[in-house]
Design an enzyme around this catalytic site. Structure first.
Site, PDB file in Angstrom:
ATOM      1  N   ALA A   1     -84.292  59.220  41.653  1.00  0.00           N
ATOM      2  CA  ALA A   1     -82.903  59.752  41.531  1.00  0.00           C
ATOM      3  C   ALA A   1     -81.805  59.267  42.719  1.00  0.00           C
ATOM      4  CB  ALA A   1     -82.838  61.393  41.800  1.00  0.00           C
TER       5      ALA A   1
ATOM      6  N   GLY B   1     -80.964  55.898  41.375  1.00  0.00           N
ATOM      7  CA  GLY B   1     -80.050  56.054  40.082  1.00  0.00           C
ATOM      8  C   GLY B   1     -78.604  56.898  40.443  1.00  0.00           C
ATOM      9  N   ASP B   2     -78.591  57.804  41.629  1.00  0.00           N
ATOM     10  CA  ASP B   2     -77.292  58.039  42.258  1.00  0.00           C
ATOM     11  C   ASP B   2     -76.454  56.828  42.399  1.00  0.00           C
ATOM     12  OD1 ASP B   2     -75.649  60.183  43.183  1.00  0.00           O
ATOM     13  OD2 ASP B   2     -76.008  59.133  45.205  1.00  0.00           O
ATOM     14  N   ALA B   3     -77.053  55.733  43.131  1.00  0.00           N
ATOM     15  CA  ALA B   3     -76.518  54.822  43.513  1.00  0.00           C
ATOM     16  C   ALA B   3     -75.809  53.988  42.130  1.00  0.00           C
ATOM     17  CB  ALA B   3     -77.129  53.840  44.427  1.00  0.00           C
TER      18      ALA B   3
END
Length: 127
Positions: free
Chosen positions: A15, A18-20
């Site tokens: 996550a 994935g946030d980046a």
């Protein structure tokens, strides 16, 4: 990275990546579709990358996920998190974490076409 190694990563780490990935996708899209100044672009990006918006996005693409992606999503959604939701419900925060994990997983295993397909909500000819 091979898929087994990626699957063995802590889902919160997926996550994190994935946030980046999602933040960059949103910023790139805003840059190409708007002539706004950076302050306005940042405001729009923040509204799109927040947990509530990510949760809504996930609900739109959930039916497009493969079994493997759904497994990654559920592991992250259900994982114990070190942080708490600030401006979102716990449900939205957990859903957003799962969404980010799927993006992180796809990025790390090099499935860029699949990543773009999901980020474009299943549209294959978007520019």
């Amino acid at each position: 990275m091979d898929s087994q190694k990626a699957k063995n990563l802590n889902p919160i780490v997926l996550a994190f990546v994935g946030d980046a990935v999602y933040s960059l996708f949103v910023r790139e899209r805003l840059t190409f579709s708007s002539d706004s100044k950076t302050g306005e672009l940042n405001k729009k990006a923040t509204e799109t990358v927040c947990a509530t918006a990510q949760s809504a996005f996930m609900k739109e693409i959930e039916g497009l996920l493969t079994e493997e992606e759904m497994t990654v999503y559920k592991r992250a959604r259900n994982a114990k998190k070190g942080t708490r939701a600030k401006n979102a419900s716990i449900q939205d925060y957990n859903t957003a974490t799962g969404f980010e994990a799927v993006l992180g997983y796809l990025y790390l295993v090099g499935q860029n076409d699949r990543l773009n397909f999901l980020l474009n909500k299943g549209k294959t000819n978007e520019g």
